[in-house]
Design a protein around this motif. Structure first.
Motif, PDB file in Angstrom:
ATOM      1  N   ASN A   1       0.814  -1.210   0.000  1.00  5.91           N
ATOM      2  CA  ASN A   1       0.000   0.000   0.000  1.00  5.91           C
ATOM      3  C   ASN A   1       0.849   1.261   0.000  1.00  5.91           C
ATOM      4  OD1 ASN A   1      -3.186  -0.310   0.478  1.00  5.91           O
ATOM      5  ND2 ASN A   1      -2.139  -2.104   1.322  1.00  5.91           N
ATOM      6  N   LEU A   2       1.956   1.245   0.700  1.00  7.66           N
ATOM      7  CA  LEU A   2       2.815   2.424   0.724  1.00  7.66           C
ATOM      8  C   LEU A   2       3.613   2.571  -0.569  1.00  7.66           C
ATOM      9  CD1 LEU A   2       1.957   2.486   3.694  1.00  7.66           C
ATOM     10  CD2 LEU A   2       4.282   3.203   4.261  1.00  7.66           C
ATOM     11  N   ARG A   3       3.830   1.466  -1.266  1.00  6.04           N
ATOM     12  CA  ARG A   3       4.584   1.530  -2.527  1.00  6.04           C
ATOM     13  C   ARG A   3       3.687   1.847  -3.723  1.00  6.04           C
ATOM     14  NH1 ARG A   3       7.951  -3.159  -0.380  1.00  6.04           N
ATOM     15  NH2 ARG A   3       9.970  -2.189   0.113  1.00  6.04           N
TER      16      ARG A   3
ATOM     17  N   THR B   1       2.474   4.733  -4.467  1.00 11.29           N
ATOM     18  CA  THR B   1       2.941   6.014  -5.006  1.00 11.29           C
ATOM     19  C   THR B   1       4.453   6.045  -5.200  1.00 11.29           C
ATOM     20  OG1 THR B   1       2.998   6.864  -2.740  1.00 11.29           O
ATOM     21  CG2 THR B   1       1.024   7.302  -4.022  1.00 11.29           C
TER      22      THR B   1
ATOM     23  N   SER C   1      -2.909   5.060   5.318  1.00 13.22           N
ATOM     24  CA  SER C   1      -3.008   5.843   4.082  1.00 13.22           C
ATOM     25  C   SER C   1      -2.189   7.126   4.179  1.00 13.22           C
ATOM     26  CB  SER C   1      -4.474   6.186   3.800  1.00 13.22           C
ATOM     27  OG  SER C   1      -5.246   5.014   3.615  1.00 13.22           O
TER      28      SER C   1
ATOM     29  N   ARG D   1       1.635   7.180   3.291  1.00 11.30           N
ATOM     30  CA  ARG D   1       2.095   7.319   1.906  1.00 11.30           C
ATOM     31  C   ARG D   1       2.672   8.708   1.666  1.00 11.30           C
ATOM     32  NH1 ARG D   1      -3.154   5.404   0.218  1.00 11.30           N
ATOM     33  NH2 ARG D   1      -3.178   3.142   0.082  1.00 11.30           N
TER      34      ARG D   1
END
Length: 560
Positions: free
Chosen positions: A437-439, A441, A490, A493
């Motif tokens: 999820n963090l990757r 962006t 979220s 990010r």
């Protein structure tokens, strides 16, 4: 009729870049047909010399070699035809999906969110896939169904003009019935695609809202509705299949009758019962060759009739796709406007709105001739009553929604052309791990950077308690995390991506006290790092972070 012409024009435009693949497919099909004719000539010659001429086997060896070579060439040409057709279809479907992607991008998340995700997914997958048969099979076969029968008909006329007349008289029956059946099949396919699109959207909406339906005791009604719509889809599917099978049976019947007439003529001609015209000159070679060529004469037409349903499916899917691509005409000028702004030399590296007007369905505009200026590095808080336009203003700056009038500059470019961080009222997660999820962006983010970002948003304790660490699993709905933890995941990010501009819509809405504190601390860190923050909120503690507070109300924006 006009809609059908528009769809055909759109399909023609799609295949312009793939003409060479279609031409190659046709050329391979013609080569396969020539090899088939050669195969029939060798076979008829072998039978004639073996039965009538009593030729020894060794004298027939060259003919057998020619027969084997023609079979090999035919097989290779058919394989090449399939490969080229698949390449053409692949390129066309890629172009269709590229058009859909550009259109969705021009609509933006706000407008796109008004449409069911199930319907959009069905258009992206099934509707585009329905174009495969039209470009890979129907279009090449349309040319082959003209060229190959004409070539075979010329050869049959050369061998026996009366047999050629029989074939010529029976040939138009297949295209005639194909056109009659095709008109009904096209209508049914359009209805089929509309039905499955609605069903997909309704089913996905019911699944997403299952908890709410259970709370209000509406699960039985939802299940009954899905069952009713599913039965409607079953009925339209069976109608489509019935038309397909009945049309194929009718076409097979007429082609079989025509071949039978030729066979009767050849048989009685060889037996001497027919003395009219060229029948007296028939030999086993010419008669057998005509009899072998008769099915090959009808085969391209029969194949075209089978692929005519691919055309009907493509027309039905194309009508839905074209309706999607031509929706929201107000956005048609947006890409050009953005491109012209994006190519200008930057005059102002902050955020500037000049003469911006936004109209929704309400009679009164949301904003009218709005002009604002935010400097880089400022922390701007938007507050005011619900429905006043705070979210709309954030969407304008993000490029999620184009203005009806006026211009917007964000860091010297048009909205959406520079990277920025966004956190909506509901955090966005994908099925995978925390790291995945963090990757989203920042694909090349290191594990250390991800762990640092998670600690920056107050997830240190939770990270240390998970044996998998940053590889802990998470679902789209944040299963395994509380609402505040999902929101902070979220938010992390923004620390990984390191954007200069960060937009937040009610970042603390619905959070408990502890989660609010962590979010406030995280935003304070971003502000201290010199980021440009623009957020909407009613939270007093969050407003204290801002060095400028704007009240958004009644279509006006003023300093507090």
């Amino acid at each position: 009729m006009a809609e059908g012409r528009n769809v055909r024009q759109w399909l023609d435009d799609l295949c312009r870049g793939s003409r060479r693949w279609i031409q190659g497919t046709i050329a391979a099909g013609i080569l396969a047909a020539m090899a088939t004719v050669a195969q029939m000539v060798f076979l008829a010659r072998i039978v004639h010399l073996g039965v009538i001429g009593q030729a020894p086997v060794e004298t027939l060896s060259p003919l057998f070699l020619g027969l084997a070579a023609s079979i090999i060439i035919r097989t290779g040409a058919q394989g090449l035809q399939t490969r080229l057709a698949a390449r053409c279809s692949e390129q066309v479907r890629r172009d269709a999906r590229r058009q859909l992607h550009h259109h969705w991008q021009s609509l933006g998340p706000v407008e796109l969110g008004k449409h069911s995700a199930g319907t959009l997914a069905r258009e992206w997958i099934d509707h585009v896939e329905a174009l495969h048969g039209y470009f890979a099979r129907f279009l090449p076969q349309l040319a082959l169904a003209t060229l190959i029968p004409l070539g075979i008909l010329a050869l049959v006329f050369y061998l026996d003009w009366l047999a050629g007349v029989f074939l010529l008289l029976s040939a138009p029956l297949i295209p005639l019935f194909m056109a009659l059946v095709g008109m009904g099949a096209e209508t049914l396919n359009q209805k089929h695609f509309r039905t499955i699109s609605r069903l997909s959207g309704q089913f996905l909406d019911k699944v997403r809202g299952l908890t709410t339906l259970q709370l209000f005791g509406q699960t039985e009604g939802a299940a009954s509705l899905i069952a009713e719509r599913s039965d409607g889809y079953r009925q339209i599917t069976m109608k489509t299949l019935r038309v397909a099978f009945l049309s194929s049976a009718v076409l097979e019947f007429f082609s079989s009758v025509a071949i039978a007439v030729v066979a009767i003529y050849i048989g009685f001609g060889l037996l001497g019962y027919i003395e009219f015209g060229p029948a007296r000159e028939l030999t086993l070679f010419t008669g057998l060759l005509i009899l072998l060529l008769a099915p090959e004469f009808f085969q391209p037409l029969r194949t075209l009739s089978q692929h005519y349903h691919d055309r009907a499916a493509a027309m039905g899917a194309g009508a839905e796709l074209l309706a999607r691509l031509t929706s929201s005409p107000i956005l048609a000028s947006t890409p050009a406007k953005q491109a012209s702004t994006a190519t200008r030399a930057p005059e102002f590296d902050g955020i500037r709105l000049t003469g911006v007007s936004v109209h929704h369905q309400a009679p009164e505009p949301v904003f009218s001739q709005l002009s604002l200026t935010f400097r880089r590095g400022e922390v701007i808080a938007l507050t005011g009553p619900s429905g006043g336009g705070k979210t709309t203003l954030l969407n304008l700056i993000a490029g999620f929604q184009p203005p009806g009038e006026g211009t917007i500059e964000v860091l010297g470019r048009s909205p959406g052309h520079s990277g920025f961080g966004w956190l909506g009222q509901k955090g966005f997660l994908v099925h995978g791990t925390w790291a995945d999820n963090l990757r989203l962006t920042t694909p090349d983010a290191s594990d250390v950077a991800i762990e640092t970002a998670l600690r920056s948003v107050g997830l240190r304790a939770l990270l240390d308690s998970r044996p998998e660490g940053i590889n802990s699993a998470v679902s789209e709905d944040g299963q395994g995390l509380s609402g505040g933890q999902a929101r902070r995941l979220s938010l992390a990010r923004l620390f990984v991506a390191d954007y200069d501009l960060i937009l937040l819509d009610e970042p603390t809405a619905g959070l408990d006290v502890d989660s609010e504190i962590f979010v406030l601390e995280a935003l304070h860190k971003l502000a201290m790092a010199g980021k440009t923050l623009v957020f909407s909120s009613h939270h007093h503690a969050l407003l204290t972070l801002a060095n400028r507070i704007l009240v958004v109300s009644g279509g006006e924006v003023r300093d507090a």
